[in-house]
Design an enzyme around this catalytic site. Sequence first.
Site, short mmCIF file in Angstrom:
data_model
loop_
_atom_site.label_atom_id
_atom_site.label_comp_id
_atom_site.label_asym_id
_atom_site.label_seq_id
_atom_site.Cartn_x
_atom_site.Cartn_y
_atom_site.Cartn_z
N TYR A 206 9.16 -1.02 5.56
CA TYR A 206 8.16 -0.20 6.24
C TYR A 206 7.90 -1.02 7.74
O TYR A 206 8.14 -0.31 8.78
CB TYR A 206 6.91 -0.11 5.62
N SER B 9 1.93 0.00 12.97
CA SER B 9 1.28 -0.43 11.91
C SER B 9 1.28 -1.96 12.01
O SER B 9 2.09 -2.67 12.37
CB SER B 9 2.01 0.03 10.50
N SER B 10 -0.20 -2.36 11.45
CA SER B 10 -0.14 -3.78 11.54
C SER B 10 0.69 -4.60 10.57
O SER B 10 0.89 -5.90 10.72
CB SER B 10 -1.82 -4.40 11.04
N CYS B 11 1.36 -3.84 9.88
CA CYS B 11 2.49 -4.70 9.00
C CYS B 11 3.60 -5.14 10.08
O CYS B 11 4.30 -5.89 9.58
CB CYS B 11 3.05 -3.63 8.11
N HIS C 73 -3.46 3.22 -0.48
CA HIS C 73 -3.78 2.20 0.11
C HIS C 73 -4.95 1.69 -0.55
O HIS C 73 -5.55 2.16 -1.50
CB HIS C 73 -4.02 2.22 1.53
N LYS D 291 9.03 0.63 11.55
CA LYS D 291 7.93 0.60 12.52
C LYS D 291 8.06 0.01 13.89
O LYS D 291 8.10 0.24 14.94
CB LYS D 291 6.64 0.48 11.90
#
Length: 307
Positions: A132, A103-105, A176, A136
């Site tokens: 989160y 994820s870009s998180c 989202h 990841k």
Amino acid sequence: MRILITGGQGMVGRNFIEHAAAKDHEILAPASSELDLRDAHAVGCYLKEYSPDVVVHAAGRVGGIQANMHHPVAFLVENLDMGRNIVLASRHAGVKRLLNLGSSCMYPRNVANPLREEMVLSGELEPTNEGYALAKIMTARLCDYIGREDASFQFKTLIPCNIYGRHDKFDPKHSHMVPAVIHKIHQAKVGSADTVEIWGTGKARREFMYAGDLADCMWRALAHFDTLPSMLNVGLGTDLAVLGYYQAVARVVGYSGSFVHDLTKPEGMAQKLVSVEKLEQWGWRATTSLDDGIARTYQFYLEGLKA
């Protein structure tokens, strides 16, 4: 190939299974009621019984800012357990290829955009979804470490930007931004509301890609696994202000009201745009326009209301 995809009942998984390439392969997509990825023993037994040629890990506990802020323990522990269990079980079962979705998180909050793959772990994470993101990052690192120990195992990670599309969740408590906006603006339209509320200033910038495009990239990854980098962003390379997404949804839905801003609410990172330099060098680019993607997603939303 016999392909095991975790999260096969979720948005990304369903778009992957709906892709035209899926018809040429045997797809195993157990629901969470059939295979609890948090149970390491159950995951190991499943891999041993079905012996897939490749594993695609798309499962996860996901949600927007509200969900991440209210349940940080669950977002960290459940996503970490799922990632750890499927990756280690795949190695133990001798599965040589695993495609992990990050994820870009995973990127730090205060680094310059666009976000390049080598920036992971280079700074402090965004607090609103830190749990989160940590899960990841650790799963992606585990994939990398396994390949370092034994090069015959190719466990690679795609890092998608924000995704929306068919099979999305539209409940604002769990969704989202784009599906939440579709729900809000549709409700405003049918209720003849004059205004729709936006959290914050609406100036924060986001990159949202249609889920069907991500599925297409995933299938290309499986077909060209040897050339796939160990970690690769998947995105558009362009972003839009949050207000712009509200305006796009209003345009597609046919809502003519105005927007008001609640400046007491969090906005998250000011910008989160992934670099697609390596992606384009690898030979792939998204093709679905924003209005077309929103229109397909809105149609799916309307079909769900009728069901």
